[in-house]
Design a protein around this motif. Structure first.
Motif, PDB file in Angstrom:
ATOM      1  N   PHE A 273       0.860  -1.191   0.000  1.00 40.70           N
ATOM      2  CA  PHE A 273       0.000   0.000   0.000  1.00 40.70           C
ATOM      3  C   PHE A 273       0.894   1.238   0.000  1.00 40.70           C
ATOM      4  O   PHE A 273       1.952   1.250   0.640  1.00 40.70           O
ATOM      5  N   GLN A 274       0.465   2.269  -0.722  1.00 38.02           N
ATOM      6  CA  GLN A 274       1.211   3.532  -0.761  1.00 38.02           C
ATOM      7  C   GLN A 274       0.233   4.701  -0.775  1.00 38.02           C
ATOM      8  O   GLN A 274      -0.819   4.650  -1.419  1.00 38.02           O
ATOM      9  N   TYR A 275       0.620   5.779  -0.074  1.00 41.70           N
ATOM     10  CA  TYR A 275      -0.192   7.003  -0.045  1.00 41.70           C
ATOM     11  C   TYR A 275       0.667   8.180  -0.498  1.00 41.70           C
ATOM     12  O   TYR A 275       1.823   8.318  -0.071  1.00 41.70           O
ATOM     13  N   ASP A 291      -4.436  14.364  -3.364  1.00 41.39           N
ATOM     14  CA  ASP A 291      -3.794  13.182  -2.809  1.00 41.39           C
ATOM     15  C   ASP A 291      -4.183  11.949  -3.621  1.00 41.39           C
ATOM     16  O   ASP A 291      -5.113  11.968  -4.438  1.00 41.39           O
ATOM     17  N   TRP A 293      -3.818   7.278  -3.521  1.00 42.47           N
ATOM     18  CA  TRP A 293      -3.364   6.070  -2.848  1.00 42.47           C
ATOM     19  C   TRP A 293      -3.325   4.917  -3.843  1.00 42.47           C
ATOM     20  O   TRP A 293      -3.992   4.939  -4.876  1.00 42.47           O
ATOM     21  N   THR A 316      -4.773   2.330  -8.479  1.00 48.37           N
ATOM     22  CA  THR A 316      -4.430   3.675  -8.043  1.00 48.37           C
ATOM     23  C   THR A 316      -5.668   4.563  -8.108  1.00 48.37           C
ATOM     24  O   THR A 316      -6.368   4.590  -9.134  1.00 48.37           O
TER      25      THR A 316
END
Length: 335
Positions: A273-275, A291, A293, A316
């Motif tokens: 997971f990436q933010y 933003d 994620w 994404t």
């Protein structure tokens, strides 16, 4: 003619013939000794001495077949197939300064019947000094295929010095940023300065990397770490960029986490997971209040020795853009 005269005549004839043959005899040259290839075990497995020298050479590489899926993978098509062949030559020899290493990597990408061969790496390495075309520290990442915490271009003409031991390294590099990010109205042919420290302590590994783009007058810093926990390895990473630059330009900041689960000796499963904070670039600066994620899954499987399969998919979701799902399947034979 008497028998006596016949014997004397025959003997004279034989003597004459023998004398002529002795005068005209051909002497065969002695065969040269053949020097067989010798194994060189001073630098690990796979090396052999180049005949007639004290230089050790290793030849390796891989063959890869991939199928990608996602929006506009090939023009307007949602899928694309590609085959890659890569070969690496590594030469090593001893000097008073330690091993002298030379590396050449050739890569051919076959996206259709017209293939393209590129020089993927070529550098000289001695006593911690490396010069040439090679991948820098910003090419490093977490173990999965879904993290996005490095440079979009990481293969550069550079010169660097790296001090290292078995558990620690530290270095500094000057990079040509010819293919890097540049602001509208400018051209990219500047240089940057990068530095990194890293190492391991037991089950824990770490790396801290920084880079400053002199043309854009912006920089970025990134920290990564992994630790063995339970049946797998937990990976964490964070990156911050003062503004869009050649070292990081996806967002102003980002954090990523993954857990690589070793399900069996041959199977590894890695959810990630990436933010992103202030994701994307608008008018030469990060897109404020936008933003995003990403979540993904990567599966690695070793079919037999030197034959691997990999499949990955990620999703994404950005605040002001359509969501995107993409992935690929890969077969790779290493040698």
């Amino acid at each position: 003619m008497t028998i006596r005269m016949m014997l004397i005549s025959s003997a004279a004839a034989l003597a004459a013939v023998s004398g002529a043959q002795a005068a005209d005899a051909i002497v065969a040259a002695e065969p040269e000794a053949v020097e067989y290839v010798r194994v060189c075990d001073a630098y690990g497995t796979g090396y052999f001495y180049i005949p007639g020298t004290e230089t050790c050479l290793k030849v390796g590489g891989y063959l890869r077949f991939e199928v990608y899926g996602g929006p506009n993978q090939k023009g307007t098509s949602d899928w694309n197939a590609r085959t890659r062949a890569q070969v690496q030559f590594t030469a090593k020899s001893d000097t008073e300064y330690g091993p002298l290493t030379g590396v050449i990597v050739l890569r051919n990408n076959g996206d259709n019947s017209s293939t393209t061969t590129t020089l993927d790496s070529a550098y000289i390495d001695i006593a911690g000094l490396r010069a040439g075309l090679f991948y820098g520290w910003w090419d490093d990442g977490l173990s999965g295929e879904t993290d996005d915490i490095g440079s979009s271009v990481t293969l550069r003409n550079s010169i660097r010095y790296q001090y290292e031991t078995s558990d620690f390294y530290a270095g500094i590099a000057i990079d040509e940023l010819e293919d890097g990010y540049y602001k509208p109205g400018e051209t990219a042919n500047n240089f940057g300065v990068a530095a990194a420290i890293g190492g391991k302590a037991g089950a824990f590994t770490y790396q801290i990397t920084g880079g400053y783009d002199t043309d854009n007058e912006e920089g970025a810093v990134r920290a990564m770490g992994t630790v063995a926990i339970g049946p797998g390895t937990l990976g964490l990473a964070g990156v911050y960029s003062s503004g869009p630059n050649s070292y990081y330009n996806k967002s102003e900041w980002a954090v990523a986490v993954e857990y690589a689960i070793k399900a069996t000796d041959k199977l590894k499963i890695t959810p990630a997971f990436q933010y992103y904070g202030n994701y994307g670039i608008v008018a030469g600066d990060f897109n404020k209040n936008n933003d995003a994620w990403k979540a993904g899954l990567t599966v690695d499987y070793q079919i037999v020795d030197n034959l691997y399969a990999k499949a990955t998919v990620d999703y994404t979701d950005a605040d002001n853009a359509d969501s995107v799902t993409k992935g690929f399947f890969r077969l790779q034979r290493a040698f």
